[in-house]
Enzyme design. Structure first.
Site, PDB file in Angstrom:
ATOM      1  N   TYR A 105       0.853  -1.191   0.000  1.00 22.08           N
ATOM      2  CA  TYR A 105       0.000   0.000   0.000  1.00 22.08           C
ATOM      3  C   TYR A 105       0.881   1.230   0.000  1.00 22.08           C
ATOM      4  O   TYR A 105       1.813   1.331   0.803  1.00 22.08           O
ATOM      5  CB  TYR A 105      -0.919   0.038   1.229  1.00 22.08           C
ATOM      6  N   GLU A 114      -0.521   4.751  -0.606  1.00 21.54           N
ATOM      7  CA  GLU A 114      -1.342   5.940  -0.845  1.00 21.54           C
ATOM      8  C   GLU A 114      -0.501   7.184  -0.664  1.00 21.54           C
ATOM      9  O   GLU A 114       0.305   7.290   0.274  1.00 21.54           O
ATOM     10  CB  GLU A 114      -2.533   5.967   0.114  1.00 21.54           C
ATOM     11  N   ASP A 174      -5.263  13.617 -25.482  1.00 21.67           N
ATOM     12  CA  ASP A 174      -5.293  12.215 -25.056  1.00 21.67           C
ATOM     13  C   ASP A 174      -4.599  11.399 -26.146  1.00 21.67           C
ATOM     14  O   ASP A 174      -5.172  11.166 -27.207  1.00 21.67           O
ATOM     15  CB  ASP A 174      -6.749  11.787 -24.865  1.00 21.67           C
ATOM     16  N   THR A 212      -2.780   5.927 -22.327  1.00 18.55           N
ATOM     17  CA  THR A 212      -2.699   4.593 -21.763  1.00 18.55           C
ATOM     18  C   THR A 212      -1.240   4.176 -21.888  1.00 18.55           C
ATOM     19  O   THR A 212      -0.465   4.805 -22.613  1.00 18.55           O
ATOM     20  CB  THR A 212      -3.551   3.580 -22.562  1.00 18.55           C
ATOM     21  N   LYS A 230      -1.009   0.431 -25.187  1.00 20.42           N
ATOM     22  CA  LYS A 230      -1.303   0.377 -26.631  1.00 20.42           C
ATOM     23  C   LYS A 230       0.029   0.466 -27.380  1.00 20.42           C
ATOM     24  O   LYS A 230       0.876  -0.400 -27.181  1.00 20.42           O
ATOM     25  CB  LYS A 230      -2.326   1.438 -26.991  1.00 20.42           C
ATOM     26  N   ARG A 283      -1.112  -2.720 -18.663  1.00 23.12           N
ATOM     27  CA  ARG A 283      -2.357  -1.947 -18.746  1.00 23.12           C
ATOM     28  C   ARG A 283      -2.305  -0.836 -17.702  1.00 23.12           C
ATOM     29  O   ARG A 283      -2.007  -1.087 -16.532  1.00 23.12           O
ATOM     30  CB  ARG A 283      -3.577  -2.818 -18.425  1.00 23.12           C
TER      31      ARG A 283
HETATM   32  C1  LIG Z   1      -8.033   3.348 -25.050  1.00 24.69           C
HETATM   33  C2  LIG Z   1      -8.333   4.766 -24.854  1.00 24.69           C
HETATM   34  C3  LIG Z   1      -8.639   5.282 -23.588  1.00 24.69           C
HETATM   35  C4  LIG Z   1      -8.990   4.448 -22.376  1.00 24.69           C
HETATM   36  O1  LIG Z   1      -8.169   3.535 -21.934  1.00 24.69           O
HETATM   37  P1  LIG Z   1      -8.612   2.379 -20.899  1.00 24.69           P
HETATM   38  O2  LIG Z   1      -7.304   2.003 -20.309  1.00 24.69           O
HETATM   39  O3  LIG Z   1      -9.271   1.331 -21.719  1.00 24.69           O
HETATM   40  O4  LIG Z   1      -9.533   2.976 -19.908  1.00 24.69           O
HETATM   41  C5  LIG Z   1      -8.774   6.651 -23.455  1.00 24.69           C
HETATM   42  N1  LIG Z   1      -8.635   7.462 -24.517  1.00 24.69           N
HETATM   43  C6  LIG Z   1      -8.384   6.996 -25.756  1.00 24.69           C
HETATM   44  C7  LIG Z   1      -8.248   7.961 -26.881  1.00 24.69           C
HETATM   45  C8  LIG Z   1      -8.241   5.629 -25.972  1.00 24.69           C
HETATM   46  O5  LIG Z   1      -8.030   5.181 -27.200  1.00 24.69           O
END
Ligand SMILES: *Cc1c(COP(=O)(O)O)cnc(C)c1O
Length: 420
Positions: A56, A58, A201, A227, A230, A236
């Site tokens: 933990y 936090e 994003d 993320t 990807k 993840r």
């Molecule tokens: C995949 C994605 C997310 C969210 O990711 P998670 O880990 O699945 O919650 C947010 N924004 C964009 C543009 C994405 O492609």
């Protein structure tokens, strides 16, 4: 006597082990072309499976609410430092459990409930968290959307027009199904014109940005999320970055105590490993391969008569339009799965079919590029995809292609050891 059983998973829980083995076989025998997926390294998985899962922590490095955090501090600080080096920013938060959690924290940090946000329409390639009505971002905030023009590209003049009418507090740029480069500089100009915060994003394109193979949102965006699983090829998870100290402080409080409790320290350790891989000189080569492989994939699909949204790609993904076909994205993804190719159905702009069937298929090159596949393999795979779609009801053909592709995959082993 200790209550911990030290047997390996195969002995301790053969039921779970068997399911993981089946997933291992699936990943080893299908071509992974889901644009949001990748194969992370054994080192990343080793860190993720480490004893940091017990801890933990936090709070933040040197400001914790628990004892025994000296090594959690070290690992989190290392991840932060590596991340700032990759993207050239001053502040980073590596605690978000996912991309959606990261985006939720950005809104929580910078908006009041009911404030106006302007993001890309889900059906035009945006993400649920960019203001889609079934998502918290569309429920808690007053959300508006922009989309792509008939050529499949963002029309920045149109975004400006919408922004002037809406007067949003935040403009969100970045997408989940957009094959073209995003011009963060133009978004900055639009945000400045209407006095909005610019939020980028880069969940899908982060790995390309890291290599200089896509425009960097810094110095244009006020806040950037991504993320880590990807194109960035890590565990993840999510991340948030900024160059603005005031925003960075608000973001930290919005993650903890705002929206999360304890950080996943084992995942943060794995993020640090992944960021180390991104900083390695070979990353640039990987990112170049992702792009050139997506390009040849797009070229073959076009040669074979398939229509692509935006007629090509600048990044790792290709979006096929099936609007003029008598089968849906769902039909296509089932047929391709039968042929050993994993993809996802995807809504396209002005899609006449519902989200459950769709008129699009999204393909990505990041995972197969990780395996070392190049032009030669991508040309072959593109032709196989067209063969399946040209004759979508031909099940024996799908079975035949699956066999051929399994043979191809044998030369590109995902992992050599099934203990993952
Ligand atoms: C995949 C994605 C997310 C969210 O990711 P998670 O880990 O699945 O919650 C947010 N924004 C964009 C543009 C994405 O492609």
């Amino acid at each position: 006597m200790s209550f911990i059983r030290e047997e390996s998973l195969s002995v301790a829980d053969s039921e779970v082990f068997a399911i993981i083995e089946n997933e291992f076989d699936r990943q080893s025998t299908h071509l992974e072309m889901i644009a949001s997926e990748n194969f992370t390294s054994p080192a990343v998985m080793e860190a993720m499976g480490s004893i940091f899962t017990n801890k933990y922590a936090e709070g933040y490095p040197n400001k914790r609410y628990y004892g025994g955090c000296q090594f959690a501090d070290q690992i989190e600080q290392l991840a932060i430092d590596r991340l700032c080096e990759i993207f050239g920013c001053a502040y980073a938060n590596v605690q978000p459990h996912s991309g959606s959690q990261a985006n939720g924290a950005v809104y929580a940090a910078l908006l009041q409930a009911g404030d106006k946000i302007l993001g890309m329409d889900l059906r035009h390639g945006g993400h649920l968290t960019h203001g889609a009505k079934p998502n918290f971002s569309g429920k808690n905030y007053h959300s508006f959307t922009y989309g792509v023009a008939s050529n499949g590209r963002i029309d920045y003049d149109n975004v400006l027009e919408i922004a002037k009418i809406v007067q949003p507090k935040i403009i969100v740029c970045g997408a989940s199904a957009y094959a073209r480069e995003i011009d963060f500089k133009k978004f900055r100009e639009i945000a400045d014109t209407v006095g909005a915060i610019l939020f980028a994003d880069i969940a899908h394109i982060a790995g390309l940005v890291a290599a200089g193979e896509h425009m960097n949102p810094f110095p244009y965006a006020d806040v950037v999320t991504s993320t880590t699983h990807k194109t960035l090829r890590g565990p993840r998870g999510g991340i948030i970055m900024s160059n603005n100290e005031e925003i960075a402080k608000k973001i930290d409080s919005a993650i903890f105590p705002g929206t999360q409790g304890g950080p996943l320290v084992h995942v943060i350790a794995a993020k640090a490993v992944a960021f180390g891989e991104v900083l390695h000189p070979s990353w640039k080569e990987y990112a170049k391969a992702i792009k050139s492989n997506a390009k040849v994939l797009a070229e073959v699909l076009i040669q074979r008569g398939y229509e692509l949204i935006s007629r090509g790609t600048d990044n790792h993904l290709v979006l096929i339009s099936l609007i003029n076909k008598d089968f849906s994205g769902e039909d296509a993804s089932v047929a391709l799965e039968n042929a050993g190719i994993t993809v996802n159905k995807n809504s396209i702009p002005k899609d006449p079919r519902p989200a459950s069937s769709t008129s699009g298929v999204r393909l990505g090159s990041a995972a197969l590029s990780t395996l070392g596949m190049k032009d030669k393999e991508f040309i072959l795979i593109a032709h196989k995809i067209c063969d399946v779609l040209d004759d979508i009801k031909n099940i024996p053909l799908q079975v035949q292609i699956k066999k051929e592709l399994e043979t191809l995959l044998k030369g590109f082993k995902v992992y050599n050891n099934a203990t993952y």
